[in-house]
Scaffold this motif. Structure first.
Motif, PDB file in Angstrom:
ATOM      1  N   UNK A 173       3.912 -91.914   1.962  1.00 54.40           N
ATOM      2  CA  UNK A 173       4.533 -90.706   2.486  1.00 54.40           C
ATOM      3  C   UNK A 173       3.505 -89.587   2.637  1.00 54.40           C
ATOM      4  N   UNK A 174       3.690 -88.792   3.681  1.00 53.04           N
ATOM      5  CA  UNK A 174       2.792 -87.663   3.906  1.00 53.04           C
ATOM      6  C   UNK A 174       3.255 -86.850   5.097  1.00 53.04           C
ATOM      7  N   UNK A 175       2.496 -85.823   5.416  1.00 49.87           N
ATOM      8  CA  UNK A 175       2.754 -85.027   6.616  1.00 49.87           C
ATOM      9  C   UNK A 175       2.462 -85.878   7.848  1.00 49.87           C
ATOM     10  N   UNK A 176       3.019 -85.513   9.018  1.00 51.77           N
ATOM     11  CA  UNK A 176       2.782 -86.310  10.224  1.00 51.77           C
ATOM     12  C   UNK A 176       1.302 -86.549  10.524  1.00 51.77           C
TER      13      UNK A 176
ATOM     14  N   UNK B  14      14.041 -73.680   5.469  1.00 59.24           N
ATOM     15  CA  UNK B  14      13.817 -74.818   6.358  1.00 59.24           C
ATOM     16  C   UNK B  14      12.507 -75.512   6.021  1.00 59.24           C
ATOM     17  N   UNK B  15      12.056 -76.365   6.950  1.00 60.54           N
ATOM     18  CA  UNK B  15      10.911 -77.221   6.670  1.00 60.54           C
ATOM     19  C   UNK B  15       9.578 -76.478   6.778  1.00 60.54           C
ATOM     20  N   UNK B  16       8.596 -77.028   6.082  1.00 66.58           N
ATOM     21  CA  UNK B  16       7.217 -76.571   6.220  1.00 66.58           C
ATOM     22  C   UNK B  16       6.788 -76.750   7.674  1.00 66.58           C
ATOM     23  N   UNK B  17       5.909 -75.905   8.207  1.00 65.71           N
ATOM     24  CA  UNK B  17       5.552 -75.947   9.631  1.00 65.71           C
ATOM     25  C   UNK B  17       5.083 -77.298  10.171  1.00 65.71           C
TER      26      UNK B  17
ATOM     27  N   UNK C 168      10.102 -76.025   2.748  1.00 64.14           N
ATOM     28  CA  UNK C 168      10.025 -77.237   1.926  1.00 64.14           C
ATOM     29  C   UNK C 168       9.764 -78.432   2.830  1.00 64.14           C
ATOM     30  N   UNK C 169       9.373 -79.555   2.219  1.00 69.07           N
ATOM     31  CA  UNK C 169       9.189 -80.790   2.981  1.00 69.07           C
ATOM     32  C   UNK C 169      10.356 -81.748   2.754  1.00 69.07           C
TER      33      UNK C 169
ATOM     34  N   UNK D 118      14.493 -82.379   2.561  1.00 67.63           N
ATOM     35  CA  UNK D 118      15.815 -81.896   2.960  1.00 67.63           C
ATOM     36  C   UNK D 118      16.707 -81.616   1.760  1.00 67.63           C
ATOM     37  N   UNK D 119      16.601 -82.443   0.723  1.00 70.56           N
ATOM     38  CA  UNK D 119      17.425 -82.237  -0.476  1.00 70.56           C
ATOM     39  C   UNK D 119      17.093 -80.906  -1.152  1.00 70.56           C
ATOM     40  N   UNK D 120      15.821 -80.532  -1.126  1.00 68.42           N
ATOM     41  CA  UNK D 120      15.408 -79.247  -1.693  1.00 68.42           C
ATOM     42  C   UNK D 120      16.032 -78.103  -0.902  1.00 68.42           C
ATOM     43  N   UNK D 121      16.011 -78.223   0.425  1.00 70.62           N
ATOM     44  CA  UNK D 121      16.597 -77.178   1.270  1.00 70.62           C
ATOM     45  C   UNK D 121      18.089 -77.017   0.947  1.00 70.62           C
ATOM     46  N   UNK D 122      18.815 -78.123   0.856  1.00 72.63           N
ATOM     47  CA  UNK D 122      20.251 -78.061   0.565  1.00 72.63           C
ATOM     48  C   UNK D 122      20.514 -77.474  -0.828  1.00 72.63           C
ATOM     49  N   UNK D 123      19.643 -77.799  -1.769  1.00 71.81           N
ATOM     50  CA  UNK D 123      19.811 -77.271  -3.132  1.00 71.81           C
ATOM     51  C   UNK D 123      19.701 -75.755  -3.147  1.00 71.81           C
ATOM     52  N   UNK D 124      18.706 -75.208  -2.447  1.00 67.16           N
ATOM     53  CA  UNK D 124      18.531 -73.751  -2.457  1.00 67.16           C
ATOM     54  C   UNK D 124      19.591 -73.029  -1.620  1.00 67.16           C
TER      55      UNK D 124
END
Length: 313
Positions: A128-131, A196-199, A224-225, A227-233
């Motif tokens: 796993x990583x950034x694109x 939302x997501x990191x750029x 964040x990177x 989605x679960x983190x975004x929903x939590x906050x």
């Protein structure tokens, strides 16, 4: 000339001409790397690298042509190994997949499970990583197949194929004022703290472009990177969230209001990618088919052999 010399030259170029770093990466000595490169230059009768004293300064013009040939040779050596692996163990081995967290969490579980059901002796290795990291893992042969939304099509040495379309979704508390609106606008969203997501992740570029086109500057409360983190906050009341469609479609949320944003932000395309010219084992083609009904083994094979450069949805 030999393969060791080719690897030393290639690694020196990858490590920004730092022979000490190249030697560390190859688990050998710096003088050994330097000597092997000089011996190859002497055999070819050209300088691959221009030098200042003992330091490499740049790749020469003939050196650039040498680098291209070395790249092809070492790629084909890797292909030979894969051919040997496939035919000595037809339905076993390891499939290395490079992808983002969102793809690994929400998209890949079903295709991976189906592949394991058909090929129980095949192990799956998820990276796993950034694109951009996904692309690099493909180029470095760390992975055979990559899946991401951003960046993959920007690399000339990768073959990329559209896999599926998806849209962003707005998530917010059930009693949030935006949840009561019949028609949402970007202006409405821009007034709220946004999570939302990191750029570099999950279509964030499209989000930024959509707001910029309206000359809006959203208040980004948290990036964040995951989605679960975004929903939590969002649940904690820090703001409204924008997440990928699969983060709520394949993992339904009952305590949050969800609104589609495809009409405001446009659609995104997840892409599957392979290193151009690489040899793909038969279960890699099968896995590509499992990712989307738009992908077929024949289509992937055509793309890999250069008969098509891309395939539009």
């Amino acid at each position: 000339m030999n393969l060791h010399q080719f690897r030393f030259v290639q690694e020196a170029a990858r490590r920004n001409l730092n022979l000490t770093e190249a030697a560390k990466a190859l688990h050998t000595s710096q003088p050994g790397v330097s000597k092997a490169i000089i011996e190859l230059e002497e055999e070819l009768g050209i300088e691959i690298f221009a030098r200042h004293g003992k330091r490499l300064k740049r790749i020469t013009e003939p050196g650039l042509h040498v680098m291209q040939s070395i790249e092809i040779i070492l790629r084909e050596v890797g292909n030979l190994r894969k051919i040997g692996d496939q035919y000595s163990a037809q339905d076993s081995g390891t499939l290395s997949i490079a992808t983002t967290h969102t793809q690994a969490r929400y998209v890949l579980p079903v295709p991976v499970a189906k592949l394991r059901e058909k090929y129980p002796k095949v192990n799956i290795s998820l990276h796993q990583g950034a694109p951009d990291q996904v692309a690099k893992m493909l180029l470095d042969d760390t992975a055979e197949i990559g899946i991401a939304t951003e960046s993959l099509s920007a690399y000339e040495d990768l073959v990329t194929l559209p896999c599926y379309e998806w849209q962003h979704m707005l998530v917010m508390p059930l009693d949030h004022p935006l949840a009561q609106l019949e028609r949402l606008t970007l202006e409405d969203i821009a007034k709220e703290p946004l999570i939302t997501y990191h750029p570099s992740f999950t279509g964030r570029t499209r989000i930024d472009h959509a707001f910029a086109a309206k000359k809006l500057q959203p208040r980004i409360a948290l990036e964040a990177i995951d989605s679960d983190v975004i929903k939590t906050y969002v649940r904690l009341g820090l703001g409204v969230g924008i997440v990928a469609e699969m983060a709520v479609k394949d993992d339904p949320v009952n305590d949050l209001a969800v609104r589609p944003l495809g009409n405001l932000l446009g659609m995104n395309v997840a892409r599957v990618a392979f290193k151009r010219g690489a040899y793909l084992r038969h279960f890699v083609y099968h896995f590509a088919e499992l990712l989307s009904d738009r992908l077929t083994a024949n289509l992937v094979a055509k793309a890999m052999t250069g008969h098509i450069n891309d395939y539009e949805l």
